[in-house]
Write a protein that holds these residues in place. Structure first.
Motif, PDB file in Angstrom:
ATOM      1  N   ARG A  68       1.096  -1.009   0.016  1.00 55.86           N
ATOM      2  CA  ARG A  68       0.075  -0.015  -0.036  1.00 55.86           C
ATOM      3  C   ARG A  68       0.899   1.198  -0.111  1.00 55.86           C
ATOM      4  O   ARG A  68       1.898   1.348   0.836  1.00 55.86           O
ATOM      5  N   THR A 142      -1.201   6.231   7.517  1.00 51.42           N
ATOM      6  CA  THR A 142      -2.538   5.541   6.952  1.00 51.42           C
ATOM      7  C   THR A 142      -3.264   6.541   6.027  1.00 51.42           C
ATOM      8  O   THR A 142      -3.498   7.612   6.501  1.00 51.42           O
ATOM      9  N   LEU A 144      -6.325   8.437   4.202  1.00 53.25           N
ATOM     10  CA  LEU A 144      -7.841   8.534   4.236  1.00 53.25           C
ATOM     11  C   LEU A 144      -7.976   9.417   2.733  1.00 53.25           C
ATOM     12  O   LEU A 144      -7.500  10.330   2.616  1.00 53.25           O
ATOM     13  N   PRO A 187      -7.588   0.881   0.339  1.00 58.76           N
ATOM     14  CA  PRO A 187      -8.552   1.293   1.520  1.00 58.76           C
ATOM     15  C   PRO A 187      -9.455  -0.093   1.668  1.00 58.76           C
ATOM     16  O   PRO A 187      -9.798  -0.544   0.645  1.00 58.76           O
ATOM     17  N   PRO A 245      -7.165   2.174   6.614  1.00 55.72           N
ATOM     18  CA  PRO A 245      -7.323   2.845   5.502  1.00 55.72           C
ATOM     19  C   PRO A 245      -8.803   2.857   4.924  1.00 55.72           C
ATOM     20  O   PRO A 245      -9.271   2.024   4.764  1.00 55.72           O
ATOM     21  N   ALA A 246      -9.274   4.253   4.255  1.00 58.47           N
ATOM     22  CA  ALA A 246     -10.586   4.440   4.118  1.00 58.47           C
ATOM     23  C   ALA A 246     -10.681   5.004   2.878  1.00 58.47           C
ATOM     24  O   ALA A 246      -9.835   5.902   2.633  1.00 58.47           O
ATOM     25  N   LEU A 247     -11.854   4.955   2.120  1.00 64.06           N
ATOM     26  CA  LEU A 247     -12.217   5.634   0.973  1.00 64.06           C
ATOM     27  C   LEU A 247     -13.362   6.433   1.111  1.00 64.06           C
ATOM     28  O   LEU A 247     -14.520   5.969   1.645  1.00 64.06           O
TER      29      LEU A 247
END
Length: 297
Positions: A68, A142, A144, A187, A245-247
Motif C-alpha cells: 500500500r 494511513t 484517508l 482502502p 485505510p478508508a475511501l
C-alpha cells in the motif's frame, strides 16, 4: 513537475521495513544486472497507466511485495541517454508475507539493508537523497482518501430526482479507471454518499476488491442543504482518522467540510473523479496531503 515532450515517465517506491532492533529501519534495494547498479524499485509507467498504479505494480514486479503506497516523495527528473526522465516516488511498507523473489534478467537480487548501509550501497546519489528525504518525516502513515464522484449526467439533462442522477458515459469510464489507482492505496473501508453518482463511482473498486460499500446519507448534498452535515460528517471523519485505510466518496460542496473535519486545508476544488489522500499518523493527525487526477501521467 510536468513532463516535457518525449519524457520517459516512471514510478517506484522507497520501501521499508522494521529492523531487527526496535526503532531501526531497513530499506529495500534491487540490483539490476543490465546496469550493474543498486537502486530503488521502479519502472516505466505503461501507456494510459496512472503513476500510483505503476508504482505499486513495479514494486511487485521487482521485489515480490504487494504494498500500500504511503506519502508521496519528491519527483526525480534527469536525463538518460539524451532523453528526459521523470520518476514519481512514494513511501511503502514492505509486505511481511512476501517470499523471496526469483532472480531474472531484470532484477537478480533484492535486499533489505539498515539505512546507513543502504545509503552507501545505492549507486546514485539522487536515490540516497530521496531516501533521506523519505525518512525525514513519519514513514508509517494511513491513507484517508477523499474522492469527488466521477462525471455525472448534467443537471439540465436529467428530469428525475437529483439523488438518482447517474454517471455519464465518461463518468463510467472514470469509475473503471479509478479501480487500479485506488488499489495502490488499498482502502479497506469504502464509504459513499447515497446518491447514485457517488455509489457508482466507488462500486467498481468495492466489488473487485470485495470491500463492503457503506452508504452514508450525511455525505450527500441534501445533508448540507438541511444544515445537518457538519456534526455527523465531522464525527465520521474523525472516526476514520482513528481507523484503518478508508475511501470516502462525496460531492463538491461537501468536500470543504470533510477537509475541515480532518484538520487539513482543502486547497483548490477537486474536479470530478479527482481525489486527495490524507496521510495520517497513529494519533489521527494528518501529516501530508496528496492530490491526484486520472490524467496525472
Amino acid at each position: 513537475m510536468s513532463p516535457r515532450r518525449g519524457t520517459v515517465v516512471a514510478a517506484g517506491a522507497v520501501m521499508w521495513r522494521t529492523g531487527k532492533r526496535p526503532g531501526d529501519l531497513e530499506i529495500c534495494l534491487v540490483h539490476r544486472p543490465k546496469y550493474d547498479d543498486w537502486s530503488l524499485p521502479k519502472g516505466k509507467v505503461d501507456r494510459g497507466e496512472h503513476p500510483l498504479a505503476a508504482a505499486a505494480r513495479e514494486v511487485w514486479e521487482e521485489t515480490g511485495h504487494q504494498v500500500r503506497l504511503g506519502r508521496r516523495l519528491p519527483t526525480q527528473g534527469y536525463d538518460v541517454a539524451g532523453r528526459p526522465k521523470l520518476v514519481h516516488y512514494w513511501l511503502a511498507e514492505a509486505d511481511a508475507t512476501a517470499g523471496p523473489r526469483e532472480p531474472d534478467d531484470e532484477v537478480d537480487e533484492v535486499v533489505f539493508l539498515p539505512v546507513e548501509d543502504a545509503l552507501q550501497r545505492l549507486t546514485y546519489e539522487r536515490d540516497a537523497d530521496l531516501a533521506r528525504a523519505a525518512l525525514a518525516a513519519p514513514v508509517r502513515t494511513t491513507p484517508l482518501v477523499l474522492l469527488r464522484h466521477a462525471q455525472a449526467v448534467r443537471r439540465p439533462d436529467w428530469s428525475g430526482p437529483d439523488i438518482e442522477r447517474p454517471l455519464s458515459a465518461s463518468g463510467q469510464r472514470q469509475a473503471a479507471a479509478l479501480v487500479p489507482v485506488l488499489a495502490a492505496l488499498a482502502p479497506s473501508r469504502v464509504l459513499s454518499s447515497d446518491a447514485v453518482r457517488c455509489v457508482d463511482t466507488v462500486r467498481p473498486y468495492a466489488r473487485q476488491h470485495r470491500v463492503t460499500l457503506e452508504l452514508e446519507p450525511s455525505l450527500a448534498e441534501e445533508s448540507l442543504r438541511t444544515g445537518s452535515a457538519a456534526q455527523p460528517t465531522g464525527d465520521l471523519i474523525r472516526t476514520l482518522l482513528a481507523d484503518g485505510p478508508a475511501l470516502v466518496c462525496s460531492h463538491r460542496p461537501l468536500l470543504p467540510v470533510l477537509f475541515e473535519a480532518a484538520g487539513a486545508e482543502p486547497g483548490d476544488t477537486l474536479e470530478p473523479s479527482e481525489f486527495a489522500v490524507l496521510h495520517h499518523d497513529d494519533d489521527g493527525a494528518v501529516v501530508a496531503v496528496d492530490r491526484h487526477r486520472l490524467d496525472a501521467a
